[in-house]
Write an enzyme that holds these catalytic residues in place. Structure first.
Site, PDB file in Angstrom:
ATOM      1  N   ASP A 119      -5.560  -9.112  13.062  1.00  0.00           N
ATOM      2  CA  ASP A 119      -5.665  -7.691  13.402  1.00  0.00           C
ATOM      3  C   ASP A 119      -4.806  -7.466  14.648  1.00  0.00           C
ATOM      4  O   ASP A 119      -5.191  -7.815  15.769  1.00  0.00           O
ATOM      5  CB  ASP A 119      -7.126  -7.303  13.659  1.00  0.00           C
ATOM      6  CG  ASP A 119      -7.271  -5.786  13.779  1.00  0.00           C
ATOM      7  OD1 ASP A 119      -6.372  -5.148  14.344  1.00  0.00           O
ATOM      8  OD2 ASP A 119      -8.289  -5.267  13.293  1.00  0.00           O
ATOM      9  N   LYS A 141     -12.320  -2.335  17.912  1.00  0.00           N
ATOM     10  CA  LYS A 141     -10.990  -2.899  18.169  1.00  0.00           C
ATOM     11  C   LYS A 141     -10.653  -2.898  19.661  1.00  0.00           C
ATOM     12  O   LYS A 141      -9.792  -3.646  20.094  1.00  0.00           O
ATOM     13  CB  LYS A 141      -9.939  -2.116  17.396  1.00  0.00           C
ATOM     14  CG  LYS A 141     -10.191  -2.137  15.889  1.00  0.00           C
ATOM     15  CD  LYS A 141      -8.912  -2.101  15.100  1.00  0.00           C
ATOM     16  CE  LYS A 141      -9.208  -2.077  13.606  1.00  0.00           C
ATOM     17  NZ  LYS A 141      -8.076  -2.510  12.806  1.00  0.00           N
ATOM     18  N   LYS A 162     -14.585   2.168  14.823  1.00  0.00           N
ATOM     19  CA  LYS A 162     -13.358   1.343  14.817  1.00  0.00           C
ATOM     20  C   LYS A 162     -12.752   1.279  16.216  1.00  0.00           C
ATOM     21  O   LYS A 162     -12.276   0.238  16.649  1.00  0.00           O
ATOM     22  CB  LYS A 162     -12.363   1.953  13.825  1.00  0.00           C
ATOM     23  CG  LYS A 162     -11.293   1.018  13.363  1.00  0.00           C
ATOM     24  CD  LYS A 162     -10.507   1.611  12.192  1.00  0.00           C
ATOM     25  CE  LYS A 162     -11.158   1.338  10.851  1.00  0.00           C
ATOM     26  NZ  LYS A 162     -10.409   1.872   9.730  1.00  0.00           N
ATOM     27  N   ASN A 214       0.854  -1.196   0.000  1.00  0.00           N
ATOM     28  CA  ASN A 214       0.000   0.000   0.000  1.00  0.00           C
ATOM     29  C   ASN A 214       0.884   1.238   0.000  1.00  0.00           C
ATOM     30  O   ASN A 214       2.104   1.135   0.029  1.00  0.00           O
ATOM     31  CB  ASN A 214      -0.960  -0.026   1.198  1.00  0.00           C
ATOM     32  CG  ASN A 214      -0.225  -0.080   2.509  1.00  0.00           C
ATOM     33  OD1 ASN A 214       0.517   0.826   2.844  1.00  0.00           O
ATOM     34  ND2 ASN A 214      -0.399  -1.171   3.256  1.00  0.00           N
TER      35      ASN A 214
HETATM   36  N1  CTP Z   1      -4.225  -2.726  12.140  1.00  0.00           N
HETATM   37  C1  CTP Z   1      -3.521  -3.780  12.663  1.00  0.00           C
HETATM   38  N2  CTP Z   1      -3.572  -5.004  12.068  1.00  0.00           N
HETATM   39  C2  CTP Z   1      -4.318  -5.189  10.953  1.00  0.00           C
HETATM   40  C3  CTP Z   1      -5.046  -4.112  10.401  1.00  0.00           C
HETATM   41  C4  CTP Z   1      -4.976  -2.884  11.010  1.00  0.00           C
HETATM   42  O1  CTP Z   1      -2.827  -3.608  13.671  1.00  0.00           O
HETATM   43  N3  CTP Z   1      -4.343  -6.375  10.402  1.00  0.00           N
HETATM   44  C5  CTP Z   1      -4.214  -1.440  12.824  1.00  0.00           C
HETATM   45  C6  CTP Z   1      -3.527  -0.305  12.084  1.00  0.00           C
HETATM   46  O2  CTP Z   1      -2.156  -0.199  12.439  1.00  0.00           O
HETATM   47  C7  CTP Z   1      -4.301   0.910  12.558  1.00  0.00           C
HETATM   48  C8  CTP Z   1      -5.698   0.353  12.805  1.00  0.00           C
HETATM   49  O3  CTP Z   1      -5.546  -1.038  12.961  1.00  0.00           O
HETATM   50  O4  CTP Z   1      -3.840   1.377  13.806  1.00  0.00           O
HETATM   51  C9  CTP Z   1      -6.729   0.620  11.774  1.00  0.00           C
HETATM   52  O5  CTP Z   1      -6.331   0.214  10.528  1.00  0.00           O
HETATM   53  P1  CTP Z   1      -7.315   0.360   9.278  1.00  0.00           P
HETATM   54  O6  CTP Z   1      -6.641  -0.226   8.102  1.00  0.00           O
HETATM   55  O7  CTP Z   1      -7.819   1.764   9.178  1.00  0.00           O
HETATM   56  O8  CTP Z   1      -8.529  -0.521   9.791  1.00  0.00           O
HETATM   57  P2  CTP Z   1      -9.086  -1.870   9.310  1.00  0.00           P
HETATM   58  O9  CTP Z   1      -9.085  -2.805  10.445  1.00  0.00           O
HETATM   59  O10 CTP Z   1      -8.382  -2.298   8.103  1.00  0.00           O
HETATM   60  O11 CTP Z   1     -10.588  -1.469   9.009  1.00  0.00           O
HETATM   61  P3  CTP Z   1     -11.303  -1.181   7.621  1.00  0.00           P
HETATM   62  O12 CTP Z   1     -10.678  -2.057   6.618  1.00  0.00           O
HETATM   63  O13 CTP Z   1     -12.697  -1.491   7.943  1.00  0.00           O
HETATM   64  O14 CTP Z   1     -11.093   0.289   7.354  1.00  0.00           O
END
Ligand code: CTP
Length: 406
Positions: free
Chosen positions: A310, A347, A343, A214
């Site tokens: 996550d 989380k 979120k 990304n």
């Molecule tokens: N994060 C994490 N592990 C993952 C995905 C996300 O630790 N597998 C953490 C990121 O570092 C950030 C937060 O979660 O602090 C949110 O990440 P984001 O990508 O915005 O959220 P998602 O869980 O991917 O939610 P969505 O796809 O619904 O936006």
């Protein structure tokens, strides 16, 4: 001013050594006491006599010089300074430092010390760019060695590019900054606190040569790591393959995938606080193999995905050993506040730093950020500012939450 600061100056063997004579003069003008060490190669460029005359101090040159050993052992010498400065730091000296070698006085001092070290590299551009030197630079940064320069420019060898040693006054400024950082480090409100920071993107392999990634540059995460370290925190900085280098003065753990990042986070716990600034891939390719996928007539490959762990949610929901403060980020393109608030609850983290990463904001990969901090007390929008300023503000909020200090 550097009044009563003790600098151990190691002069390596490079044409830039002549600038170190001026550096000694500048340091002494500011009140610093300079103890000079000259490598064997260094004596090819400057004489021990001129170095000692300018420093007003005997030059140390040989590891097995009995007089030196009876005056002051090398261990004691390496610890008798507030800062060790290596100028010029040659490719060879950096390789020795990175490899932990100790076969002369300079390298032995550098291995024996727990004093902060600042180096001013100087070498030919090809040597600087060589993968071996680049590897050594990464190792030295991981070890917490501070760097000043090198600058870009014309070199004595007739080539042009990075490799010129910084000018004496630039080195003086870096010395002052390093000593100031040390002071805040010792006295900072976060001294004695361990903070874990994740940063950068993750790379999820498709096959041995391709991956899914990304646009995260790692800039915001690096700035947060630096700001926490500047407040005196012990920082474990777990980073995916980012464009921006990790900050100095933190423990760096490099990973590629989300699963590796999760393992590194678990290995780094316990922590007083954890900041999850990484843009972790939500999915990985389920069947990433060890062979390169080949083109086949007309048939297009179909990738199957598996969900990544996550990491933020796992740490935020730990029953035992949860960090006292868990901070997540929410990168959103629509309904930023509502999505980020949801979120935070989903989380289980304490704070969410929400930002709008729609293409027109230029935030992802850019130098600025406009964030909203969401806590149990509500949401607070901060004005758009540099990522460094966001990091400093967030670090001081974390310090306040952990210690009550402003
Ligand atoms: N994060 C994490 N592990 C993952 C995905 C996300 O630790 N597998 C953490 C990121 O570092 C950030 C937060 O979660 O602090 C949110 O990440 P984001 O990508 O915005 O959220 P998602 O869980 O991917 O939610 P969505 O796809 O619904 O936006």
């Amino acid at each position: 001013m550097l009044t009563s600061t003790r600098i151990l100056l190691i002069i390596g063997g490079g044409i830039a050594a002549f600038k170190s004579l001026d550096l000694i003069r500048r340091l002494r003008e500011r009140g610093a006491a300079v103890t000079p060490v000259l490598t064997r190669a260094g004596t090819e460029f400057v004489t021990p006599l001129s170095v000692s005359a300018l420093a007003g101090h005997k030059v140390f040159q040989h590891l097995f010089d009995l007089t030196d050993e009876s005056d002051m052992g090398h261990i004691e010498l390496s610890r008798s300074a507030d800062l060790i400065v290596v100028a010029p730091a040659t490719a060879d000296l950096m390789a020795k430092m990175a490899g932990g070698q100790a076969d002369d006085l300079a390298s032995t001092l550098l291995l024996a010390t727990d004093t902060p070290v600042l180096i001013a590299p100087a070498m030919n551009v090809r040597m600087w760019e060589h993968p071996a030197t680049q590897r050594n630079i990464a190792t030295l940064k991981d070890d917490g060695i501070l760097f000043v320069g090198p600058n870009d420019g014309d070199m004595a060898c007739g080539e042009h590019g990075p490799g010129r040693m910084s000018e004496p006054l630039e080195i003086v400024a870096a010395i002052e900054a390093a000593l100031a950082g040390q002071e805040t480090g010792v006295k900072g409100p976060m001294a004695g606190r361990h903070v874990l920071v994740t940063s950068g993107p993750t790379h999820e392999p498709i096959d041995p040569v391709r991956y899914i990634a990304n646009r995260s540059s790692g800039a915001q995460g690096s700035a947060i790591g630096a700001a926490l370290a500047a407040l005196g925190a012990t920082v474990t900085f777990i980073t995916g393959p980012a464009d921006v280098p990790p900050p100095a003065g933190v423990k760096v753990v490099r990973v590629e995938t989300a699963q590796q990042m999760q393992a590194a986070v678990n290995a780094a716990l316990p922590a007083d606080a954890a900041v999850f600034a990484a843009a972790v891939a939500d999915w990985r390719v389920a069947s990433a193999g060890t062979s390169k996928i080949k083109k086949q007539d007309g048939a297009l490959p179909v990738l199957e995905f598996a969900e990544n762990p996550d990491i933020l949610a796992q740490v935020a929901q730990m029953r035992a050993g949860r960090p006292g403060l868990v901070v997540g980020f929410a990168a959103e393109t629509d309904d930023v506040l509502a999505n980020a608030t949801a979120k935070r609850a989903r989380k289980g983290c304490d704070w969410i730093v929400a930002n709008d990463v729609s293409a027109q904001t230029g935030i992802m990969g850019g130098a600025e950020n406009a964030v909203t901090l969401i806590t149990a007390e509500g949401a607070q929008s901060w004005p758009r500012m540099g990522k460094d300023a966001v990091a400093r503000q967030l670090a001081s909020r974390i310090a306040e939450a952990l210690t009550g200090a402003q």
